[in-house]
Design a protein around this motif. Structure first.
Motif, short mmCIF file in Angstrom:
data_model
loop_
_atom_site.label_atom_id
_atom_site.label_comp_id
_atom_site.label_asym_id
_atom_site.label_seq_id
_atom_site.Cartn_x
_atom_site.Cartn_y
_atom_site.Cartn_z
N LEU D 31 42.10 47.27 38.96
CA LEU D 31 40.92 47.09 38.64
C LEU D 31 40.53 46.85 37.36
O LEU D 31 40.20 46.23 37.27
N ALA D 32 42.03 47.03 36.96
CA ALA D 32 42.53 46.28 35.21
C ALA D 32 41.86 45.07 35.33
O ALA D 32 41.11 45.37 34.16
N GLU D 33 42.76 45.02 36.06
CA GLU D 33 43.16 43.40 35.96
C GLU D 33 41.37 42.57 36.33
O GLU D 33 41.29 41.73 35.89
N GLN D 34 40.72 43.30 37.76
CA GLN D 34 39.99 41.90 38.13
C GLN D 34 38.69 42.64 39.02
O GLN D 34 38.16 42.37 38.83
N GLY D 35 38.52 44.03 37.91
CA GLY D 35 37.06 45.03 38.40
C GLY D 35 37.11 45.17 39.04
O GLY D 35 37.96 45.23 40.64
N THR D 36 36.04 46.65 40.11
CA THR D 36 35.39 46.56 41.19
C THR D 36 35.41 45.58 42.33
O THR D 36 34.94 45.84 43.06
N ALA D 37 35.74 43.88 41.99
CA ALA D 37 34.87 43.54 42.83
C ALA D 37 36.41 43.13 43.34
O ALA D 37 35.87 41.92 44.73
N VAL D 38 37.68 43.75 43.41
CA VAL D 38 38.86 42.86 43.81
C VAL D 38 38.76 43.45 45.20
O VAL D 38 37.35 44.45 45.41
N ASP D 39 39.26 42.49 46.44
CA ASP D 39 39.50 42.96 47.78
C ASP D 39 40.40 44.24 47.48
O ASP D 39 41.54 44.16 46.97
N VAL D 40 40.32 45.08 48.70
CA VAL D 40 40.84 46.20 49.10
C VAL D 40 41.69 45.87 49.32
O VAL D 40 43.17 46.61 48.92
#
Lengths: 204, 204, 204, 204
Positions: D31-40
DNA sequence: TATGAATGAGACTTCATTCAT
DNA sequence: TATGAATGAAGTCTCATTCAT
């Protein structure tokens, strides 16, 4: 004299129509083979369209299933109706109707799997048309039928026997013919006892 | 009446049996409520056992469903049989049997959902027992039945009407009574025409 | 005030321009309502143009967002600038500028959502214009400001307070006024301590 | 003296705990790297667990994000609190608190991305704890603060500056220090004017 | 042995972008 | 050129079954 389209409907959908038809056709096939549990992707694959296209035409899987159900239902009902039309006398019309309807029933898995839905779906015009056909047949053969037999009785009988058809289709094809004969005999006028009263619909 | 167990079975079956019973009981409940689409976990939860235990007893979900189906089926058939036993005359026995069986049918969702399975499952002793009961009823009422009516006919009629029961249970309870009357009348001896020949079972 | 166009641009721009404007207008609306997560189709729909046209004008969704961002930004900055113009004295001009800018901030969702982008986008002329405005205000109020306060400080303060506005807009409107007052007081000349040194920009 | 656990909590979850921790850890990273848009799935992959495990612990993606948010928030707030504890005098405590909090802020992308959520989430105990800390600091430095400064003011200032930190972290690290100094000066007692009235919460 | 945590293949659905008409 | 249908790669979430404890 093509089917009338609403004047204000948008034009330009030649390929869209083709695709929609391909989807419905593929879905009909697949649903007949595998039932409603199929993967939507299988339908898309067989239609030759992408997922997006499928979902553009049918936003939910159920929308597609409903569409197939309606169309399948209509075709089935129509073929039964045709069988009744050419009959010599009213009783033969009724008999022919049932025979044709039941003969085709087993091939319509979607109908079978969803008849509970079909049965109670007020949006499904197909069932209304079927009712009309049966009503006509009943009226025509009224003299030969025992008093009190309703259109609903005849419709329910159809569905009920349809289930028997489905069960015996594989192992005892045509066994249902015997049940049909029994039921038709039971419908005849020469039975003195009146039928029990049908209870009215519970709610709504 | 208990199922025979192999003599050399290992000891310590006490809790195993208790577990198995709990599982089947919970499964019966859950399957009646939600149909076969339920999550197996729900069954484990209600049984009070872990998934491992459940799967030790029933290696596949379907095994469990089958077990419930058999048991449910037996209970249902037995209650119908009892209804026949107290009847005054053979015809009343047959009638009472159908009435009892159909009255309870809608509550047995697993049976309904799986009758196709039931019907063709040679391992399912329940259906054999049902056949025996019907055979007895048929033999008893032979004089009153039109010639050629077989046990299979009567069985198929039961299933067929069962479907009607299921469809109308919610919106038109007891409407099926009318169909039953019609069918029973059609079964009576005072119909001259013989039934069409039943085709033999297709070789697998 | 219109953007300069190349002299040799092709004719027939009338509807193209109209379309582009419609798209931007619709996008502004939609982005304000739903943020950048909106479906591009919704924008096309509201614009009254097809997807193809939309993509002809803005090859990527982000291009469109940028355009809206710039325009929205300009309007917002301009309204703040106007608020400063009519002020009685330099300090009132500065204060009025902040108040106007912050009052409108919460309504500009695209700006809010993309300020990080805005901030570091060298192509975004809007921010340059804003800098110029602030620079003017700063110069005008130089005597009243503590020594060392830069235009960048004032710009960052604006953005920083903007965030506060956004957070409190729903539940505590105008609470940000208190923060603004505090900050403005902190900017006044009567603070003896010089500000800490700002590190220079990292080379990309 | 481990953290008290409810006595009736189920035991036996050594690996479950390990997994849950691994998931949260991986999620924090991602989440720190990619934000909340990451693929689960990316989170599952990095955790070294299957999707099922992830979803067993966090039935919705948002549940996981919330959890990370809370934990991240707590750590961040705690480190700021620690910075305040060792200070020589109340003003240094307040200053140190802000400095530590803001220094760490940019690393906490989840907090940043969700502060609107954080801010208004009554379930988020973290923010309450932060309020308590700030309240203490405020009380301790009451004599040095201009009259009328509330805990909410200080909290909002923190978040507001946090946004500035985030924006300048890449290109102008530490530029936010200047804003902090300005704001802290504005908070000092030697400003005669009282602050404007904060409007009460709109609803609820 | 009983437990329930872990697995992971797939199910449905969305949406930025392309392309036939 | 404008249209809007088509595309298909992701994305979130489920659940029958296995396996470590």
């Amino acid at each position: 004299m093509a089917v009338a389209e609403p004047e204000n409907a948008p034009r330009r959908r030649a390929d869209a129509i083709r695709n929609q038809e391909a989807i419905v056709e593929a879905a009909t096939e697949v649903l007949a083979e595998q039932g409603t549990a199929v993967d939507v992707r299988e339908i898309a694959r067989r239609s030759g369209v992408g997922m997006g296209t499928l979902y553009r035409h049918f936003p939910k899987k159920e929308d597609l299933i409903r569409t197939v159900l309606r169309q399948d239902f209509s075709k089935w009902a129509e073929s039964a109706r045709q069988a009744a039309i050419g009959a010599e006398d009213p009783w033969a019309a009724l008999t022919g109707f049932y025979e044709q309807a039941l003969t085709g029933y087993a091939r319509h898995r979607v109908i079978v799997e969803n008849f509970a839905l079909t049965w109670s779906d007020p949006d499904l015009e197909g069932i209304q048309q079927l009712r009309l056909v049966i009503e006509e047949l009943r009226a025509g053969a009224a003299d030969l039928l025992r008093p009190g037999v309703t259109t609903e009785d005849l419709l329910l009988l159809l569905v009920s026997l349809g289930h028997a058809v489905q069960l015996t289709d594989e192992c005892r094809p045509l066994m249902w013919n015997r049940l049909l004969r029994i039921s038709l005999d039971g419908l005849r006028a020469d039975h003195g006892e009146p039928l029990p009263v049908a209870h009215r619909s519970r709610s709504k």
